[in-house]
Scaffold this active site. Structure first.
Site, PDB file in Angstrom:
ATOM      1  CG  HIS A  44      -1.974  -1.069   1.157  1.00  0.00           C
ATOM      2  ND1 HIS A  44      -2.874  -1.263   2.173  1.00  0.00           N
ATOM      3  CD2 HIS A  44      -2.284  -1.988   0.206  1.00  0.00           C
ATOM      4  CE1 HIS A  44      -3.692  -2.242   1.859  1.00  0.00           C
ATOM      5  NE2 HIS A  44      -3.356  -2.713   0.673  1.00  0.00           N
ATOM      6  CD  GLU A  46      -1.121   3.623   4.164  1.00  0.00           C
ATOM      7  OE1 GLU A  46      -2.215   3.804   4.708  1.00  0.00           O
ATOM      8  OE2 GLU A  46      -0.975   2.892   3.159  1.00  0.00           O
ATOM      9  CB  CYS A  73      -5.524  -1.340   5.950  1.00  0.00           C
ATOM     10  SG  CYS A  73      -3.858  -1.930   5.616  1.00  0.00           S
ATOM     11  CB  CYS A  82      -0.817   0.486   6.334  1.00  0.00           C
ATOM     12  SG  CYS A  82      -0.730  -0.166   4.655  1.00  0.00           S
TER      13      CYS A  82
END
Length: 148
Positions: A44, A46, A73, A82
């Site tokens: 993702h 991040e 998330c 994350c």
């Protein structure tokens, strides 16, 4: 947040059914890392942002702010949460463009960060929220993807 939006758009066509998301790490007003969700099922925004920080600047993470277009998330899916990485890297502050309406997240990322002592701010920037969640907001109620 404007830079998060620009980064998020780079994931267009590659991340569905997930939303496009961008992230920026800032230390003392200077960007030290950037990332976006590049491909469905992979890291993702991040994670890509944190990985982009130069090795000689990694020590700055505990004094930096993370700006992300969508709530991090907090659950295991195709990738680890994350929120856990943010906590592990001791990033003390996260500014979030909008809360994630996906039922597996929906405030849980914010709660997890806050429980770990991370200062969180949700800015609800409508331009950013619309881009980041446009496709995913439309398919979630019926679990049927809708393309534009």
């Amino acid at each position: 947040m404007q830079r998060c939006l620009e980064l998020a758009r780079q994931g267009a066509g590659s991340v569905a059914p997930n939303p496009m998301v961008g992230a920026v790490l800032v230390h003392n007003g200077l960007i030290i890392g950037e990332g976006f969700h590049r491909l469905y099922g992979q890291a993702h925004a991040e994670v890509n942002c944190i990985r982009s920080v130069a090795p000689e600047q990694q020590h700055l993470l505990p004094q930096s702010e993370l700006y992300v277009s969508l709530e991090p998330c907090a659950h295991w899916g195709k990738t680890p949460p994350c929120a856990d990485l943010i906590i592990e890297k001791k990033i003390p502050e996260v500014v979030i463009g909008c809360r994630d309406p996906f039922k597996e997240v929906d405030g849980k990322g914010i709660e997890k960060l806050q429980a770990a002592g991370v200062k969180t701010t949700v800015v609800c920037w409508s331009r950013l929220a619309g881009i980041s969640t446009a496709g995913s907001l439309l398919f979630m109620p019926n679990a049927v993807p809708i393309s534009f």
